[in-house]
Enzyme design. Structure first.
Site, PDB file in Angstrom:
ATOM      1  N   HIS A 137      15.993  58.231 -19.322  1.00 53.08           N
ATOM      2  CA  HIS A 137      14.980  58.214 -18.154  1.00 53.08           C
ATOM      3  C   HIS A 137      13.775  58.631 -18.594  1.00 53.08           C
ATOM      4  CE1 HIS A 137      18.957  58.688 -15.697  1.00 53.08           C
ATOM      5  NE2 HIS A 137      18.794  57.658 -16.455  1.00 53.08           N
ATOM      6  N   HIS A 158      18.372  49.871 -12.468  1.00 48.83           N
ATOM      7  CA  HIS A 158      18.276  51.129 -13.368  1.00 48.83           C
ATOM      8  C   HIS A 158      18.825  50.710 -14.742  1.00 48.83           C
ATOM      9  CE1 HIS A 158      18.933  55.342 -14.195  1.00 48.83           C
ATOM     10  NE2 HIS A 158      20.105  54.911 -14.795  1.00 48.83           N
ATOM     11  N   ASP A 160      17.058  51.839 -18.202  1.00 50.25           N
ATOM     12  CA  ASP A 160      17.910  52.312 -19.287  1.00 50.25           C
ATOM     13  C   ASP A 160      17.321  51.579 -20.418  1.00 50.25           C
ATOM     14  OD1 ASP A 160      19.181  54.669 -18.092  1.00 50.25           O
ATOM     15  OD2 ASP A 160      21.085  53.560 -17.682  1.00 50.25           O
ATOM     16  N   HIS A 193      24.375  51.851 -23.079  1.00 50.89           N
ATOM     17  CA  HIS A 193      23.443  52.589 -24.074  1.00 50.89           C
ATOM     18  C   HIS A 193      24.046  51.971 -25.528  1.00 50.89           C
ATOM     19  CE1 HIS A 193      21.696  54.988 -20.912  1.00 50.89           C
ATOM     20  NE2 HIS A 193      22.822  55.343 -20.866  1.00 50.89           N
TER      21      HIS A 193
END
Length: 314
Positions: free
Chosen positions: A85, A242, A246, A268
């Site tokens: 973030h 979001h 990321d 991720h």
């Protein structure tokens, strides 16, 4: 201002401080972002570590764990978690050089988005430095896949993101967002998008020692067709926004990129795989700076380095 216009390296005009609860660890931590000289890059300094090397460079090779967040480590085994973030905010603001002093293992979650970090950056101000900024220019398409999930990067004159997700949960479902993440678009469209979890995942996360600090204050919790947060959503498609946040943060481990990134059902792990696969192909990228010639912005090749670690540590 777009990211393409940022031709010089940047740092902050003054230190910026924030503190709060870790999303996963549940401890209270304090972050101090300090201006750094030209060529420093982004460097975490674990101020609570005194007996060994406490510095961790923000480069792709530092990534040691991608489960539920991005974690980096140095050779001494010192780690910093949930960096994505903050990195997204630094990417959008065009910040290259910072000392990031942290007194614990994980960044404070704040509200679960990048907005508090961006506001801090904008409050203290950005300082343009007298050195060319180094971009990673994508020269040919690269793709990685895991089942139905994929992440690909294509040549382009500026960074753009196309992100889609598909969840069984009715409250999330299928969503897609496209964005050129300059600082204005980032501020208006994705900075405030919060991290999220499904209710049935929360117990499993906590059993695994994660999400100890998670709450309605720093995450969206979904149960089937319901958003359990009393205040509801900030955007109808906050979930995919979001995911774009990321992605931007994960990509910034490799520095500013000129390319179009398209992902579906990524996380991720796949974001990191894309970055490492790109850099593993020496003919797929090169370092460039953006120099102004005759009123136009054009790339000037700095180097084409097959050994990424050597190049980015230089």
């Amino acid at each position: 201002m777009t990211m393409l216009n940022v031709r010089r390296q940047s740092t902050l005009k003054a230190p910026a401080v924030c503190a709060g609860i870790e999303l996963h660890g549940g401890n209270h931590t304090r972050l101090v972002m300090r201006p750094a000289p030209i060529g420093t890059g982004l460097v975490f300094i674990r101020t609570d570590i005194k007996d060994r090397d406490n510095r961790i460079k923000v480069i792709p090779e530092s990534v040691c764990n991608v489960r539920n967040c991005t974690t980096i480590a140095n050779a001494a085994g010192v780690t910093v978690s949930t960096i994505e973030h903050l990195l997204a905010a630094l990417a959008a603001a065009g910040i290259d050089n910072l000392y990031l002093e942290l007194d614990g293992k994980e960044l404070p979650a704040l509200d679960g988005s990048a907005e508090p970090f961006l506001k801090l950056i904008e409050q203290v101000g950005v300082l343009r430095q007298e050195a060319a900024r180094r971009y990673v220019e994508v020269l040919k398409p690269i793709e990685v896949k895991r089942g139905d999930a994929y992440a690909r990067i294509l040549p382009a004159s500026k960074l753009s993101l196309s992100v889609s997700i598909d969840f069984e949960d009715e409250a999330i479902g299928q969503q897609k967002v496209e964005i050129v993440p300059n600082v204005r678009a980032f501020r208006e469209r994705i900075a405030a998008a919060r991290t999220f979890a499904r209710l049935h995942e929360v117990a499993a996360l906590q059993a695994a020692g994660l999400s100890k600090g998670g709450s309605f204050d720093n995450a969206i919790i979904v149960d089937g067709d319901k958003v359990l947060n009393p205040e509801g959503l900030r955007f109808a498609d906050e979930f995919v926004r979001h995911k774009a946040l990321d992605l931007l943060g994960d990509l910034y481990l490799g520095g500013p990129i000129l390319g179009r990134v398209e992902t579906h059902a990524s996380g991720h792990g796949l974001n990191h795989d894309l970055l490492m696969t790109l850099f593993a192909h020496a003919d797929a990228w090169r370092f460039v700076s953006l120099m102004e010639k005759s009123g136009k912005t054009s790339p000037e090749t700095l180097s084409s380095a097959p050994d990424l670690l050597q190049s980015m540590s230089a």
